[in-house]
Design an enzyme around this catalytic site. Sequence first.
Site: not given
Ligand code: GLN
Length: 540
Positions: A17, A19, A190-191, A384, A386, A510, A512
């Site tokens: 939902l 949260k 509907k409640t 990573c 990638g 990472h 991100e």
């Molecule tokens: N599998 C790879 C490693 O352990 C990459 C891990 C990942 O992409 N977070 O090094």
Amino acid sequence: MADTKYIFVTGGVSSSLGKGIIAASLAKLLQARGYKTTIQKLDPYINVDPGTLNPYEHGECFVTEDGAETDLDLGHYERFLNVNTSQKNNVTTGRIYQSVIEKERRGEFLGKTVQVVPHITNEIKERIQIFGKSGEFDIVITEIGGTVGDIESLPYIEAVRQLKWELGDENALVIHLTLVPFLAAAGELKTKPSQHSIKTLMESGIKADILVCRTEHDLGDEIRRKLALFCNVKQEAVIQSIDASTIYDVPNMMLEEGLDTVTLKKLGLPQDGEPDLQLWNGFLKRHKNPKHEVTIGLIGKYVELQDSYKSILEAFIHAGAANEVRVNVESIHSESITEETIQNKIKGLDGVLVAPGFGERGIEGKIEAVQYARENKLPFLGICLGMQMAVIEFARNVLQLDRANSTEMDADTPHPVISLMQEQKDITHMGGTMRLGAWECDIKEGSKAHAIYGTTRISERHRHRYEFNNEYAAQLEQAGMRTTGINPETGLVEIVELEDHPWFIGVQYHPEYKSTVATPHPLFIAFVKAAREYSLAKEK
Ligand code: GLN
């Protein structure tokens, strides 16, 4: 009177939902009113942390600065609040039991029978109050995972009941999130499910103070009155949470519904003026009024589940707004990419991101995608796994190192360009033993990474076991794959880029995880910009 105020968020009727988003939105509003606020997530499962979970189970595993592998809701908290979380912000049943059992083995319970009540509930209460004791926060919002009535949530609910009683109503409140479904055949909202879920909560001795109702249609006065009466809350405490086109709209929607003001009133806290959402609304405006558009291919193997790459998708939203560009992310299953299909799959893209991941499945498709991006000068970001795939592709196709691979995928490869470090070779336990959390990285001057970050020392979060094998560094460098980011402590390679390519970067970390609304990540900003330039050049 306790100094810190506690808000508990429980959920009923159904999972999913939102949260986490409601908790993050309320926290945003309270923060924007000047209250130091943090959010914590309590998860009822028995895994000690979600690090060992397949992304198909609960989506992405979010990693904090201190290297905790946590629930993806912590990502939302950081993106909304722009404040770091830590291991303390995510607690699972597994961790609670682990710690109680360790105490029992140490003899700390002095011969007593160790029980769910009081020992497990005490441990839960301690984990919640840790933030209050530190004195860092005015308000702590604790989100209880799962749905009220679940067997596994019971100790958490009991801990909340006890805390509410101990702290007093002015210091602790419960927000209950429910679903108000629309029955198309009856043409009505509907409640009843909400009434039942409030009743279940009452059976555990908890009276909700605020009801947040997830709905697809406007509740209207009558339904609000009915919900208030039957769920035992004031009418002003019935908050509508209607489906939003973006999660970033939810703080403003909650402001309009008065969630922050009812909360503060109940906690006896002053509420002067309006929350300062200037920066937030500036972001929203840019996000909603893009001047351009790009399409980025996200190559991964968990693409069926949107939540698997949550932080990457959100980082594109932040970077898109920064560039005033709408970023359409096209998920492409790495297993569907072959030499024959690549052309078709990648057609129309302005950039390619090869996603993180584990294990062998789908990696040949990722390598194929890297090769295409490298040869066709398509902007490329490898994160990573990638990045590791970018190194493997280069080793195989440029250096002609036959069967070059990561030892994760092929233990007997003649060219382990990605391999395990000695420390990792002796590890037998899977949980919490990767290279995790924030590590520093030195960036070489004159590199693309240097231009992007504008500094020579950065810190980024990691989550991996395998590493770039430095024995191949010289060969790769000579052929044009530059190692431009190095860990100053270990000498490990953290960034690679191609000399002879407009925008080709692989990062072992990472980025991100560190992108927030207030501070979009420089690598994502630069990647989106490069994709935009690529699309402009295409149009010409
Ligand atoms: N599998 C790879 C490693 O352990 C990459 C891990 C990942 O992409 N977070 O090094």
